[in-house]
Design a protein around this motif. Structure first.
Motif, PDB file in Angstrom:
ATOM      1  N   PHE A 121     -57.014 -14.855  53.531  1.00  0.00           N
ATOM      2  CA  PHE A 121     -57.113 -13.323  52.934  1.00  0.00           C
ATOM      3  C   PHE A 121     -58.044 -12.495  53.560  1.00  0.00           C
ATOM      4  O   PHE A 121     -58.145 -11.354  53.406  1.00  0.00           O
ATOM      5  CB  PHE A 121     -57.150 -13.481  51.475  1.00  0.00           C
ATOM      6  N   ARG A 122     -58.761 -12.772  54.891  1.00  0.00           N
ATOM      7  CA  ARG A 122     -59.513 -12.028  55.568  1.00  0.00           C
ATOM      8  C   ARG A 122     -58.375 -11.022  56.407  1.00  0.00           C
ATOM      9  O   ARG A 122     -58.606 -10.162  57.208  1.00  0.00           O
ATOM     10  CB  ARG A 122     -60.301 -12.569  56.645  1.00  0.00           C
ATOM     11  N   HIS A 156     -58.326  -1.536  42.399  1.00  0.00           N
ATOM     12  CA  HIS A 156     -58.132  -1.423  43.934  1.00  0.00           C
ATOM     13  C   HIS A 156     -59.300  -1.214  44.715  1.00  0.00           C
ATOM     14  O   HIS A 156     -59.581  -1.890  45.685  1.00  0.00           O
ATOM     15  CB  HIS A 156     -57.111  -0.372  44.071  1.00  0.00           C
ATOM     16  N   ALA A 157     -60.270  -0.248  44.284  1.00  0.00           N
ATOM     17  CA  ALA A 157     -61.292   0.046  45.010  1.00  0.00           C
ATOM     18  C   ALA A 157     -62.386  -1.127  44.904  1.00  0.00           C
ATOM     19  O   ALA A 157     -63.010  -1.284  46.204  1.00  0.00           O
ATOM     20  CB  ALA A 157     -62.170   1.279  44.491  1.00  0.00           C
ATOM     21  N   TRP A 158     -62.202  -1.949  43.925  1.00  0.00           N
ATOM     22  CA  TRP A 158     -63.324  -3.225  43.867  1.00  0.00           C
ATOM     23  C   TRP A 158     -63.181  -4.238  44.975  1.00  0.00           C
ATOM     24  O   TRP A 158     -63.740  -4.648  45.578  1.00  0.00           O
ATOM     25  CB  TRP A 158     -63.146  -3.856  42.372  1.00  0.00           C
ATOM     26  N   VAL A 159     -61.858  -4.410  44.968  1.00  0.00           N
ATOM     27  CA  VAL A 159     -61.180  -5.439  45.989  1.00  0.00           C
ATOM     28  C   VAL A 159     -61.372  -4.929  47.604  1.00  0.00           C
ATOM     29  O   VAL A 159     -62.259  -5.585  48.252  1.00  0.00           O
ATOM     30  CB  VAL A 159     -59.862  -5.734  46.054  1.00  0.00           C
ATOM     31  N   GLY A 160     -61.355  -3.505  47.603  1.00  0.00           N
ATOM     32  CA  GLY A 160     -61.537  -3.075  48.896  1.00  0.00           C
ATOM     33  C   GLY A 160     -62.695  -2.972  49.269  1.00  0.00           C
ATOM     34  O   GLY A 160     -63.419  -3.470  50.657  1.00  0.00           O
ATOM     35  N   ARG A 194     -65.311  -4.961  48.141  1.00  0.00           N
ATOM     36  CA  ARG A 194     -65.957  -6.201  48.416  1.00  0.00           C
ATOM     37  C   ARG A 194     -65.538  -6.820  49.940  1.00  0.00           C
ATOM     38  O   ARG A 194     -66.146  -7.465  50.336  1.00  0.00           O
ATOM     39  CB  ARG A 194     -65.324  -7.156  47.203  1.00  0.00           C
ATOM     40  N   ASP A 195     -64.218  -6.520  50.068  1.00  0.00           N
ATOM     41  CA  ASP A 195     -63.759  -6.812  51.357  1.00  0.00           C
ATOM     42  C   ASP A 195     -64.927  -6.367  52.439  1.00  0.00           C
ATOM     43  O   ASP A 195     -65.184  -6.975  53.242  1.00  0.00           O
ATOM     44  CB  ASP A 195     -62.402  -6.666  51.721  1.00  0.00           C
ATOM     45  N   ILE A 196     -64.924  -5.144  52.484  1.00  0.00           N
ATOM     46  CA  ILE A 196     -66.036  -4.532  53.386  1.00  0.00           C
ATOM     47  C   ILE A 196     -67.343  -5.237  53.392  1.00  0.00           C
ATOM     48  O   ILE A 196     -67.765  -5.338  54.419  1.00  0.00           O
ATOM     49  CB  ILE A 196     -66.199  -2.950  53.239  1.00  0.00           C
TER      50      ILE A 196
END
Lengths: 231, 115
Positions: free
Chosen positions: A197-198, B71-75, B77-79
């Motif tokens: 999922f990256r 949505h913002a949380w997932v985004g 956290r990805d960053i």
């Protein structure tokens, strides 16, 4: 023709440099690798990998004018001068255009790139119908040159954790194979915020693949199967 | 502690899927709001209050905002996963982001039902 080539020997150079070369060569009908072989005759300290010289072995993958590709199937006439050549990005440089692909192959091996089938081997082959075999088209052709994975920003940031497009294409190649019995384990292994999922569907992999394969589509199909399994 | 590369936290699919679902909710909400504003060129304070006095509108607006926050949380956290490597610093940032988003959620309820 003018060339600018990345030169770096980590054992002796403090930092990499770009070296200019000029070569008297008629571009029509020739590939970039032909020019590189001639340049190496001029300057034998220039280091690069090559083998089959016809886009099958994947040895001469490099960054050509900012885009990853195979030197042996890149026509010279299509290149803007000076032709800037750099090693594949995101991997340690061994020398000049040669990179250390250990991390790339570590990720490839992590997806268990072989058929897992616990049934006793039959007298003849394990057969597939033509339709079942057709599912492998667009997957098995990968030559592991590394162009896609090293053009992927997600791999640049997490090369130790993200499998990368080449590895994930192969993961799907075995998930899609009707003779393989480890689909569930394979999906378990990839059900992870890093390993699969990256991928944020940047699609650099599709853009550069010299064999015109589509790792992003394969990754999407793995995600589809995970959703199907969950709901 | 040995320094090993650890992967296998089994939440990749769940968050990826929720991010898609919340995106659909937000797309529908934005479209509905855009159409409403286009159909009512005299949009002013009174109309705005009248629109948000309806309970279904408030409920959907809350759904929209909660989708936005998740949505913002997932985004975010990805960053953070890409750029912040030490686990301790990452945990602190995660907690701060979650607290902020929780605060925004409570605040949203207060705003929507306080109008």
């Amino acid at each position: 023709m003018k060339f600018r080539i990345y030169r770096y020997n980590p054992e002796t150079d403090a930092r990499p440099r770009m070296q200019d070369y000029e070569l008297d060569i008629e571009p029509a009908g020739k590939m970039l690798l032909d020019a590189l072989v001639s340049l190496k005759e001029q300057d034998d300290s220039l280091s690069l990998r090559k083998s089959c010289r016809e886009g099958v072995c994947g040895s001469d993958a490099m960054n050509i004018n900012g885009r990853n590709g195979l030197a042996c199937i890149t026509p010279l006439a299509t290149l803007k001068q000076p032709v800037e050549l750099r090693p594949l990005p995101g991997l340690p440089v061994i020398r000049d255009l040669i990179v250390d692909m250990t991390q790339f192959f570590k990720q490839y091996h992590s997806i268990k790139p072989y058929l897992i089938n616990n049934d006793p081997p039959p007298e003849t082959e394990r057969l597939q119908s033509p339709a079942q075999r057709a599912h492998l088209d667009g997957l098995y052709e990968c030559i592991l040159c590394g162009c896609c994975t090293t053009s992927c920003p997600s791999f640049w940031w997490n090369p130790d954790k993200f499998v990368g497009p080449a590895g994930l294409l192969q993961a799907y190649r075995f998930i899609a194979d009707t003779r393989d019995q480890a689909t569930s384990e394979r999906l378990d292994d990839l059900e992870d915020p890093y390993r699969l999922f990256r991928c944020h569907t940047i699609m650099n992999c599709v853009d550069v693949c010299p064999k015109e394969l589509n790792p992003t589509e394969a990754i999407g199909k793995i995600k589809d199967l995970m959703v199907k399994r969950m709901v | 502690m040995v320094n090993r590369v650890v992967v296998g936290a089994h939440y990749g699919l769940r968050d990826w899927l929720i991010q898609r679902v919340t995106a659909v909710v937000m797309a529908a909400g934005s479209l509905a709001m855009g159409i409403y504003i286009l159909l009512h060129p005299d949009m002013g304070y009174d109309r705005w209050i009248a629109l948000f006095s309806s309970q279904p509108v408030r409920a959907f607006a809350l759904l929209f905002l909660l989708s936005l926050f998740y949505h913002a949380w997932v985004g975010v956290r990805d960053i953070v996963m890409d750029y912040v490597k030490p686990a301790s610093v990452r945990l602190v940032i995660h907690v701060l982001v979650i607290l902020a988003l929780l605060l925004y959620s409570i605040w949203s309820v207060q705003i929507l039902w306080g109008m």
